[in-house]
Scaffold this active site. Structure first.
Site, PDB file in Angstrom:
ATOM      1  N   SER A   9       0.897  -1.307   0.002  1.00 20.57           N
ATOM      2  CA  SER A   9       0.130   0.228   0.033  1.00 20.57           C
ATOM      3  C   SER A   9       0.859   1.191  -0.138  1.00 20.57           C
ATOM      4  CB  SER A   9      -0.785  -0.103   1.197  1.00 20.57           C
ATOM      5  OG  SER A   9      -1.539   1.268   1.414  1.00 20.57           O
ATOM      6  N   SER A  10       0.551   2.212  -0.602  1.00 22.24           N
ATOM      7  CA  SER A  10       1.048   3.623  -0.453  1.00 22.24           C
ATOM      8  C   SER A  10       1.598   4.021   0.836  1.00 22.24           C
ATOM      9  CB  SER A  10       0.562   4.550  -1.562  1.00 22.24           C
ATOM     10  OG  SER A  10      -0.666   4.890  -1.280  1.00 22.24           O
ATOM     11  N   CYS A  11       0.341   3.504   1.799  1.00 17.16           N
ATOM     12  CA  CYS A  11       0.651   4.085   3.082  1.00 17.16           C
ATOM     13  C   CYS A  11       1.915   3.688   3.737  1.00 17.16           C
ATOM     14  CB  CYS A  11      -0.562   3.451   4.033  1.00 17.16           C
ATOM     15  SG  CYS A  11      -2.067   4.138   3.472  1.00 17.16           S
ATOM     16  N   TYR A  38      -1.191  -0.110  10.365  1.00 16.99           N
ATOM     17  CA  TYR A  38      -1.533  -0.874   9.098  1.00 16.99           C
ATOM     18  C   TYR A  38      -0.340  -0.759   8.259  1.00 16.99           C
ATOM     19  CZ  TYR A  38      -3.516  -1.339   4.294  1.00 16.99           C
ATOM     20  OH  TYR A  38      -3.925  -1.631   3.166  1.00 16.99           O
ATOM     21  N   LYS A  42       2.030  -4.028   6.834  1.00 20.41           N
ATOM     22  CA  LYS A  42       2.164  -4.250   5.467  1.00 20.41           C
ATOM     23  C   LYS A  42       3.630  -4.335   5.041  1.00 20.41           C
ATOM     24  CE  LYS A  42      -1.715  -4.236   3.122  1.00 20.41           C
ATOM     25  NZ  LYS A  42      -1.989  -5.438   2.125  1.00 20.41           N
ATOM     26  N   PRO A  65      -0.061  -0.437  -4.378  1.00 19.33           N
ATOM     27  CA  PRO A  65      -1.105   0.179  -5.322  1.00 19.33           C
ATOM     28  C   PRO A  65      -1.396   1.624  -4.307  1.00 19.33           C
ATOM     29  CG  PRO A  65      -2.203  -1.442  -3.763  1.00 19.33           C
ATOM     30  CD  PRO A  65      -0.637  -1.530  -3.718  1.00 19.33           C
ATOM     31  N   HIS A  81     -13.365   4.502   2.563  1.00 18.99           N
ATOM     32  CA  HIS A  81     -12.083   5.329   2.299  1.00 18.99           C
ATOM     33  C   HIS A  81     -12.751   6.392   1.637  1.00 18.99           C
ATOM     34  CE1 HIS A  81      -9.436   1.572   2.516  1.00 18.99           C
ATOM     35  NE2 HIS A  81      -9.699   2.034   3.772  1.00 18.99           N
ATOM     36  N   ASP A 171      -5.717  15.572   8.315  1.00 17.79           N
ATOM     37  CA  ASP A 171      -5.580  15.301   6.781  1.00 17.79           C
ATOM     38  C   ASP A 171      -4.842  14.132   6.297  1.00 17.79           C
ATOM     39  OD1 ASP A 171      -6.870  17.643   5.824  1.00 17.79           O
ATOM     40  OD2 ASP A 171      -5.037  18.954   6.405  1.00 17.79           O
TER      41      ASP A 171
END
Length: 215
Positions: A9-11, A38, A42, A65, A81, A171
């Site tokens: 994940s881009s997180c 999270y 990952k 992604p 989301h 944000d």
């Protein structure tokens, strides 16, 4: 030989990551606190794939992604989301004749979006590739501000009222756009643009409300 796909994940990129984010930027800085748990989980999976490949020769690939949305998305306000949440807010506002919609945050954070059908195609592309990279970003390659995204969803839903911004809400990461050069270099590009994807998602939610589609 069997292959394994572990979705990242881009997180998992650092909060203050250079933009656009390249695969080599992983684990070079502190994570965004609001999704740290999270992201750590990952990252552990991505590192596991690397180690299995090095030690056992496992043919594994970890696609990373960007923000996903689209087919069979969740519109539940507890789990949705950003894009599907906005779709629900604006469609419900139109149906209820409401003149205002409140959106979380300041709207200045920027996000990159990819329709989930394109991610499915990308995963199949990578799994059938003879020698895919261990780690590869999968995205559209461009981002939009949440303020701009909200305006686009409002137009697609037919909402003409006022947007209010609840700045007491976080944000998250200020910027999050992937460098997709590695993936495009393999010959893959997404097919579904953001405008088309938003229109599809609005239509899916309206079908869900009418009972045409089940959650």
């Amino acid at each position: 030989m069997k292959k394994v796909c572990f979705l990242g994940s881009s997180c998992i990129y650092p909060r203050e990551c250079p933009q656009p984010m390249r695969e080599e930027h992983l684990m070079t800085g502190k994570l965004e606190p609001t999704n740290e748990g999270y992201a750590v989980a990952k990252l552990a999976g991505v590192k596991m794939m690397e180690c299995y490949r090095r030690q056992y020769g496992l043919k594994g690939v970890s696609p990373i992604p960007c923000n996903l949305y689209g087919t069979n998305d969740s519109f539940d306000p507890r789990t949705a989301h950003v894009l599907s949440s906005l779709v629900r807010k604006f469609v419900d506002a139109v149906d209820g004749g409401e003149g205002e919609v409140t959106v979380w945050g300041t709207g200045v954070a920027r996000r990159e979006f990819l329709h989930v059908d394109d991610l499915a195609d990308a995963a199949l592309f990578l799994m059938t590739h003879p020698d895919p990279p261990e780690i590869v970003n999968v995205g559209s390659g461009f981002d939009v501000s949440i303020r701009e995204l909200a305006a686009r969803v409002a137009r697609a839903a037919g909402f003409g009222g006022r947007l209010l911004w609840d700045t007491s809400k976080p944000d998250g990461m200020p910027l999050k756009c992937l460098d997709v050069a590695r993936m495009t270099g393999l010959g893959f590009r997404p097919r579904i643009g953001l405008e088309e994807g938003i229109a599809r998602t609005v239509a899916e939610y309206r079908d869900l409300k009418k009972g045409i589609r089940t959650p």
